[in-house]
Write a protein that holds these residues in place. Structure first.
Motif: not given
Length: 402
Positions: A260-264, A270-274, A279-281, A308-310
């Motif tokens: 998972l990657y943390a972005l703004q 929140g987080y997105v997958n590859r 995947v996380i709000p 990783e499930e939030g």
């Protein structure tokens, strides 16, 4: 370098490491003896100029070389040849006929090259304000011609000349000429470079793989690299293909090795997958990358840990959370006091210390009520916090305290 404190009130003492902690095994490298024969002079002119060189006056004797150490505590002196030929043709480190004083980059004074100065059998030296490298026989492998140099890593080292960066290999060949404004070390076979204010990637042959078109970028980790274009961030793969859209205001790029990657997005993280899926709000005030399956995030002005499930594993009760890489623990802070959590978020040490260091040789330095002591991996205070000052770690089973 040993330093004696002149203090009539408090004298430093040597503190024995507790018997309950195993002494680490140190694999010491044997020093190589200096070569008894001079190396063959490198041919640097064409055949038709040899006669002219024979008539030229002899090259002057080299000035003593200043050692630039990467460590502040030298241990073993390197034996080198004292009879010195001109620079570039043999040993240039003369300790027998001179008494040089060397200043390391940490400000420590040393008088010899030590084992700690060598990275991949090369040590950085300085002469006449320029930098080069010597091998373990004291031979000047690369002449002191660069303004800045870094230690060798993976067979390569970055160098700087005329205000521009390049890359050399262990043979001295400039894989990448000194023609770039900035350079970041090689990761996964690609080197991050800046030219004309734009960033791109080249391979170890100097070929451009990803064009110089990004406003900012970072290195590849697990095949992905964060890049910025038109003031927005995203990720690309090693072919330059966009894998996470460049739609975000910021990214957290510290060792993003997880899935998972943390972005703004907007004002929230929140987080997105590859695959670029959210995947996380995006609801957090701040966020970091996942380490050991957990990430420290800020919500409502307080920090906690999520999986990783939030799901929140550690409640948002802390003013700060740091990952302690040495032992895979978390340092937490509350009411200006620090404590420790394990990987499951369980409290090992309550927030009672004003300082908690890092674990080295199984012990960690702590401070409480302006006194220093040490705790073990279970958080037990095996050396009471009763010293006015303490070294941050043990060396050879001992630590200096007062």
């Amino acid at each position: 370098v040993a330093v004696e404190k002149k203090n009539n009130d408090a004298k430093p003492v040597i503190l024995e490491k507790p018997a309950i902690v195993d002494k680490p095994v140190v694999d010491e490298k044997k020093e190589k003896k200096a070569s008894s024969s001079s190396p063959v002079e490198k041919k640097v002119v064409k055949e038709d100029k040899k006669e002219q060189l024979k008539k030229a006056p002899a090259a002057p004797k080299a000035e003593p070389v200043k050692v630039v150490s990467k460590q502040p505590e030298p241990k073993k002196e390197l034996s080198v040849k004292a009879d010195l030929p001109p620079i570039g043709t043999g040993p240039v480190v003369d300790f027998a006929n001179a008494t040089p004083v060397y200043m390391t980059r940490f400000g420590a004074i040393v008088t010899a090259i030590t084992d700690l100065d060598f990275y991949e059998d090369m040590a950085i030296v300085q002469q006449n304000g320029k930098y080069g490298y010597v091998n373990r026989d004291g031979q000047l492998v690369f002449s002191c011609r660069y303004d800045e140099v870094e230690v060798f890593w993976g067979g390569y080292a970055s160098v700087k000349s005329g205000g521009l960066y390049g890359l050399i290999d262990r043979s001295g060949k400039e894989i990448i000429p000194c023609s770039y404004e900035e350079m970041v070390e090689c990761h996964e076979g690609l080197i991050l470079l800046c030219r004309g204010g734009k960033w791109g990637f080249v391979d170890l042959e100097g070929r451009v793989v990803i064009p110089y078109e990004y406003e900012a970028a970072d290195v590849f980790i697990n095949g992905y690299a964060p890049v910025k274009k038109n003031n927005c961030w995203g990720y690309i793969d090693t072919t330059g293909r966009v894998v996470i859209p460049l739609d975000y205001q910021d990214v957290e790029v510290n060792d993003a090795t997880g899935p998972l990657y943390a972005l703004q997005s907007g004002m929230k993280w929140g987080y997105v997958n590859r695959e670029g899926e959210k995947v996380i709000p995006f609801k957090y005030d701040n966020a970091s990358t996942f380490i050991d399956g957990l990430a420290n995030v800020q919500y409502g002005g307080k920090w906690g840990l999520i999986n990783e499930e939030g799901f929140a594993i550690v409640p948002f009760d802390y003013t700060a959370i740091y990952h302690c890489m040495d032992t895979h623990k978390w340092i937490v802070e509350k009411n200006n006091k620090k404590g420790l959590l394990d990987l499951q978020g369980h409290v090992i040490v309550p927030c009672t210390y004003s300082y908690i260091g890092f674990y080295i040789c199984g012990l960690c330095s702590v401070q409480k009520n302006n006194k220093y002591g040490f705790i073990d991996a279970d958080g037990k205070e095996v050396i009471p916090a009763e010293y006015d000052w303490s070294a941050r770690y043990f060396v050879g089973g001992k630590a200096i305290v007062s």
